[in-house]
Enzyme design. Structure first.
Site, PDB file in Angstrom:
ATOM      1  N   ASP A 193      50.043  30.120  74.950  1.00 35.03           N
ATOM      2  CA  ASP A 193      50.237  29.679  76.333  1.00 35.03           C
ATOM      3  C   ASP A 193      51.707  29.589  76.757  1.00 35.03           C
ATOM      4  O   ASP A 193      52.534  29.040  76.029  1.00 35.03           O
ATOM      5  CB  ASP A 193      49.651  28.277  76.533  1.00 35.03           C
ATOM      6  CG  ASP A 193      48.213  28.159  76.088  1.00 35.03           C
ATOM      7  OD1 ASP A 193      47.612  29.174  75.718  1.00 35.03           O
ATOM      8  OD2 ASP A 193      47.704  27.024  76.103  1.00 35.03           O
ATOM      9  N   LEU A 203      52.636  33.690  66.049  1.00 33.59           N
ATOM     10  CA  LEU A 203      51.743  33.791  67.203  1.00 33.59           C
ATOM     11  C   LEU A 203      52.334  33.119  68.435  1.00 33.59           C
ATOM     12  O   LEU A 203      52.778  31.975  68.383  1.00 33.59           O
ATOM     13  CB  LEU A 203      50.389  33.154  66.876  1.00 33.59           C
ATOM     14  CG  LEU A 203      49.367  33.142  68.010  1.00 33.59           C
ATOM     15  CD1 LEU A 203      47.992  33.552  67.502  1.00 33.59           C
ATOM     16  CD2 LEU A 203      49.276  31.770  68.680  1.00 33.59           C
ATOM     17  N   ARG A 217      43.834  17.931  77.335  1.00 36.63           N
ATOM     18  CA  ARG A 217      45.139  18.536  77.053  1.00 36.63           C
ATOM     19  C   ARG A 217      45.706  19.286  78.267  1.00 36.63           C
ATOM     20  O   ARG A 217      45.056  19.465  79.272  1.00 36.63           O
ATOM     21  CB  ARG A 217      45.021  19.492  75.862  1.00 36.63           C
ATOM     22  CG  ARG A 217      43.918  20.549  75.969  1.00 36.63           C
ATOM     23  CD  ARG A 217      43.833  21.372  74.683  1.00 36.63           C
ATOM     24  NE  ARG A 217      42.717  22.323  74.687  1.00 36.63           N
ATOM     25  CZ  ARG A 217      41.520  22.061  74.187  1.00 36.63           C
ATOM     26  NH1 ARG A 217      41.261  20.884  73.634  1.00 36.63           N
ATOM     27  NH2 ARG A 217      40.558  22.975  74.230  1.00 36.63           N
TER      28      ARG A 217
END
Length: 481
Positions: A51, A48, A168
């Protein structure tokens, strides 16, 4: 449709060292059989991609990192995967850039940005750690990449003293003698915020609190924050969660992307002064976590994740998920953030072919330019069975309809997306790459970015009266050679 629904925690948080070469080979082989795997977009060889991270122009090249889960098309143990390119046509694959190999990032190297300074690229990231009760302990950390490509971690620079476990995605820039950092955070009141920190030495950071706007109660978390200036205007760009709208256009995805333009960030009050209403850059189904950087030409370049959290796509059956958008230059015009594909991508275009009504496709990687001054039109991509995706317009709005795809998914979030049409006369660019479409409308003031799945796609049709020029697109080099 959570990506994690059929995976145990132990399976998702395996490290790449725990995956056998046989398993990796099997995933790659399945991915190679997927006719939807792109040829001129960045996508993972297996596992996968989410970002974009650490985007920067450094040592004569554009450097792209992205979040990568190698165990499969699932959110789990995150790494930073590293690519570089001088021209967005020829890429160099550097493999994994950051491993989750320290106590503070034992459960994943999460997203962040980069700052180029003194011959190094400083990579800021979130260390994701889980304690024995599976409580998340996030910290903001940094690493240095030298000109020879070596990356060395330098540990934690900010611990979480003010926010929930959702803390984060640091993004750092320099203003005068000050280093500034924004972090995506959830306040103790469970509201989303873009939190500001200041430093003089990159190691000791002063907490200034959430940047103040009229939107202090928008959603429950703001992910992937970015703050930058274009043409003496300040831009807050972020991915808010928990936001919906009664408008037929805005905030229709499970999570969307938003921006706020203002005059300047007041560092004393942490206020974005004289700012406009919140706006959306993209109105498609799959656009999230964009990040920007400046290149050597002074261009502000944006790259986003084509995908969304918590949604499976049919690509999962082939052991891969997610890709990066085409690189887009940003400018400000009439109060909008305007996006345009970098001109470097023209090197991939084949000869121009004028389309009259219907074109039989001999490749499913292409772009078309539409020139129209009619109130209504329809562009259809279809197969022989009639499965299709439809991009159309009325006098007042654009529409992207994927309700008649061969493989439907995420239907609970709707199969149609709409955007306002700002003018009748338009030049529209449409980039198609196997199973992704990127549409630039309203002169780039808006885009519509989406995955789509049509088996044996073989035809493009367009309404009379729309001047349509087609270019086949060649594959980029170096990603899957």
């Amino acid at each position: 449709m959570s990506l994690n629904s059929n995976w145990t925690v132990e399976q998702r948080y395996r490290r790449i060292e725990d995956i056998s070469q046989e398993s990796i080979d099997a995933m790659v082989e399945l991915r190679k059989q997927d006719s939807g795997y792109p040829s001129y977009h960045v996508a993972p060889k297996f596992g996968l991609l989410n970002d974009p991270n650490g985007l920067c122009f450094f040592n004569g090249e554009h450097h792209l990192f992205y979040q990568w889960t190698p165990v499969g098309p699932v959110h789990g143990m995150k790494y930073w995967y590293h690519l570089s390119t001088k021209d967005f046509v020829h890429f160099e694959d550097h493999g994994i850039g950051l491993h989750p190999d320290q106590d503070y990032d034992s459960h994943g190297v999460y997203s962040g940005g980069a700052l180029v300074e003194n011959g190094n690229a400083l990579l800021f990231f979130t260390g994701n750690k889980r304690d024995e009760n599976w409580q998340r302990v996030p910290t903001q950390c940094f690493a240095k990449m030298s000109a020879d490509g070596k990356i060395e971690k330098h540990g934690v620079v900010i611990e979480n003293d003010h926010y929930t476990e959702h803390f984060r995605d640091p993004k750092v820039w320099k203003q005068g003698d000050d280093y500034l950092m924004v972090v995506g955070a959830q306040t103790p009141q469970n509201t989303g915020s873009m939190v500001l920190y200041c430093s003089r030495d990159l190691m000791n950071w002063h907490h200034k609190g959430p940047i103040q706007t009229r939107y202090n109660n928008l959603g429950y978390m703001w992910e992937c924050p970015d703050f930058f200036e274009i043409e003496n205007q300040s831009v807050m760009l972020f991915s808010p969660q928990g936001v919906s709208s009664e408008s037929p256009y805005d905030f229709k995805n499970i999570y969307s992307v938003a921006y706020i333009l203002g005059d300047r960030l007041n560092l004393d009050t942490a206020e974005l002064e004289n700012h406009q209403d919140i706006a959306q850059p993209d109105y498609g189904f799959d656009f999230y976590a964009p990040q920007t950087y400046l290149d050597d030409k002074g261009r502000r370049i944006l790259i986003a994740w084509i995908g969304l959290p918590e949604i499976d796509t049919p690509s999962n059956a082939h052991e891969w998920a997610g890709m990066l958008s085409l690189p887009r230059e940003l400018q400000i015009q009439d109060g909008y953030l305007v996006q345009s594909v970098l001109p470097e991508l023209k090197a991939l275009q084949g000869e121009a072919v004028t389309v009259e009504n219907v074109l039989e496709l001999d490749t499913t990687s292409f772009m078309v330019e539409l020139e129209t001054d009619t109130d209504e039109f329809e562009l259809t991509l279809a197969n022989a069975a009639g499965d299709n995706i439809l991009f159309s317009s009325t006098e007042t709005e654009f529409m992207l309809d994927r309700s008649k795809m061969s493989q439907l998914y995420a239907e609970e979030f709707g199969s149609v997306r709409k955007a306002r049409r700002l003018s009748t006369k338009q030049t529209i660019e449409v980039y198609v790459d196997k199973s992704v479409i990127e549409i630039f409308i309203n002169g780039g003031k808006h885009t519509m970015t989406s995955r789509f799945f049509i088996d044996d796609l073989n035809a493009l049709s367009i309404t009379d009266g729309v001047k349509t020029v087609y270019h086949a697109m060649s594959p980029v080099k170096g990603l899957d050679d």
